[in-house]
Design a protein around this motif. Structure first.
Motif, PDB file in Angstrom:
ATOM      1  N   UNK A   1       0.828  -1.200   0.000  1.00 16.97           N
ATOM      2  CA  UNK A   1       0.000   0.000   0.000  1.00 16.97           C
ATOM      3  C   UNK A   1       0.867   1.256   0.000  1.00 16.97           C
ATOM      4  N   UNK A   2       0.324   2.314  -0.559  1.00 14.91           N
ATOM      5  CA  UNK A   2       0.983   3.606  -0.622  1.00 14.91           C
ATOM      6  C   UNK A   2       0.115   4.583   0.159  1.00 14.91           C
ATOM      7  N   UNK A   3       0.709   5.307   1.105  1.00 17.37           N
ATOM      8  CA  UNK A   3      -0.073   6.230   1.929  1.00 17.37           C
ATOM      9  C   UNK A   3       0.555   7.612   1.941  1.00 17.37           C
ATOM     10  N   UNK A   4      -0.304   8.602   1.890  1.00 17.70           N
ATOM     11  CA  UNK A   4       0.095   9.997   2.060  1.00 17.70           C
ATOM     12  C   UNK A   4      -0.358  10.401   3.456  1.00 17.70           C
ATOM     13  N   UNK A   5       0.570  10.884   4.280  1.00 15.94           N
ATOM     14  CA  UNK A   5       0.240  11.258   5.644  1.00 15.94           C
ATOM     15  C   UNK A   5       0.035  12.773   5.667  1.00 15.94           C
ATOM     16  N   UNK A   6      -1.212  13.159   5.904  1.00 11.81           N
ATOM     17  CA  UNK A   6      -1.618  14.567   5.906  1.00 11.81           C
ATOM     18  C   UNK A   6      -2.411  14.814   7.186  1.00 11.81           C
ATOM     19  N   UNK A   7      -2.006  15.804   7.946  1.00 13.99           N
ATOM     20  CA  UNK A   7      -2.725  16.120   9.180  1.00 13.99           C
ATOM     21  C   UNK A   7      -2.770  14.972  10.160  1.00 13.99           C
ATOM     22  N   UNK A   8      -1.723  14.153  10.173  1.00 12.20           N
ATOM     23  CA  UNK A   8      -1.668  13.016  11.086  1.00 12.20           C
ATOM     24  C   UNK A   8      -2.501  11.820  10.664  1.00 12.20           C
ATOM     25  N   UNK A   9      -3.130  11.890   9.504  1.00  7.25           N
ATOM     26  CA  UNK A   9      -3.967  10.787   9.019  1.00  7.25           C
ATOM     27  C   UNK A   9      -3.343  10.154   7.784  1.00  7.25           C
ATOM     28  N   UNK A  10      -3.530   8.850   7.667  1.00 11.64           N
ATOM     29  CA  UNK A  10      -3.049   8.103   6.507  1.00 11.64           C
ATOM     30  C   UNK A  10      -4.142   8.065   5.443  1.00 11.64           C
ATOM     31  N   UNK A  11      -3.820   8.527   4.262  1.00 13.62           N
ATOM     32  CA  UNK A  11      -4.703   8.401   3.107  1.00 13.62           C
ATOM     33  C   UNK A  11      -4.058   7.334   2.223  1.00 13.62           C
ATOM     34  N   UNK A  12      -4.600   6.129   2.359  1.00 13.24           N
ATOM     35  CA  UNK A  12      -3.947   4.920   1.854  1.00 13.24           C
ATOM     36  C   UNK A  12      -4.557   4.444   0.540  1.00 13.24           C
ATOM     37  N   UNK A  13      -3.661   3.966  -0.334  1.00 18.16           N
ATOM     38  CA  UNK A  13      -4.054   3.450  -1.634  1.00 18.16           C
ATOM     39  C   UNK A  13      -3.528   2.033  -1.791  1.00 18.16           C
ATOM     40  N   UNK A  14      -4.435   1.124  -2.080  1.00 17.70           N
ATOM     41  CA  UNK A  14      -4.065  -0.258  -2.380  1.00 17.70           C
ATOM     42  C   UNK A  14      -3.868  -0.363  -3.893  1.00 17.70           C
ATOM     43  N   UNK A  15      -3.427  -1.511  -4.329  1.00 18.01           N
ATOM     44  CA  UNK A  15      -3.146  -1.720  -5.754  1.00 18.01           C
ATOM     45  C   UNK A  15      -4.343  -1.330  -6.629  1.00 18.01           C
ATOM     46  N   UNK A  16      -5.540  -1.782  -6.283  1.00 21.73           N
ATOM     47  CA  UNK A  16      -6.706  -1.476  -7.122  1.00 21.73           C
ATOM     48  C   UNK A  16      -7.001   0.015  -7.179  1.00 21.73           C
ATOM     49  N   UNK A  17      -6.641   0.754  -6.132  1.00 23.03           N
ATOM     50  CA  UNK A  17      -6.835   2.206  -6.132  1.00 23.03           C
ATOM     51  C   UNK A  17      -5.860   2.894  -7.086  1.00 23.03           C
TER      52      UNK A  17
END
Length: 143
Positions: free
Chosen positions: A66-82
């Motif tokens: 998974x690939x995640x962007x950490x913004x404001x202390x939260x993980x915005x995560x992307x799996x392969x299908x995303x």
């Protein structure tokens, strides 16, 4: 004008964390997730992607962390299908792109439509802020 947010880090599962880029722009006029060349090169190497005509591809059967962007202390995560924007003959084209040469000095990510497919973005002009929430899709409606 851009809608910019502080970007704490970009994580590839628990395998790698990138902290050099301090900002992300949320842009509905950009189709993909666009990042600095050095960071995209590292991510592509870690997931085993190859570059084909400027696109990053993987065999569709391959597992991807998974690939995640950490913004404001939260993980915005992307799996392969995303991350997959197209499948062609067993090859998956990922929605990842290196920053164009004209912006190569920019130390930022651009979070385009790939981001906004998964996360609803509220552009609050009055308060000069952005809000993010997991997007609902038509298939989420059970009637």
């Amino acid at each position: 004008a851009f809608w910019a947010v502080p970007l704490e880090s970009v994580r590839l599962d628990s395998k790698m964390e990138l902290i050099a880029t301090g900002a992300a722009i949320v842009d509905s006029g950009t189709s993909l997730l666009v990042g600095p060349k050095s960071e995209l090169t590292a991510i592509a190497a870690m997931i085993g992607a190859t570059s084909l005509f400027g696109f990053h591809t993987i065999p569709c059967h391959k597992d991807v962390p998974s690939l995640a962007f950490i913004i404001g202390g939260r993980n915005y995560t992307f799996e392969k299908d995303d991350l997959v924007v197209e499948r062609v003959a067993g090859i998956c084209i990922l929605g990842l792109q290196e920053m164009p040469a004209s912006l190569s000095g920019s130390n930022m990510w651009i979070l385009g439509d790939v981001f906004m497919r998964k996360y609803y973005v509220q552009f609050d002009w009055g308060q000069q802020r952005l809000g993010f929430a997991l997007a609902r899709h038509p298939s989420d409606n059970f009637v």
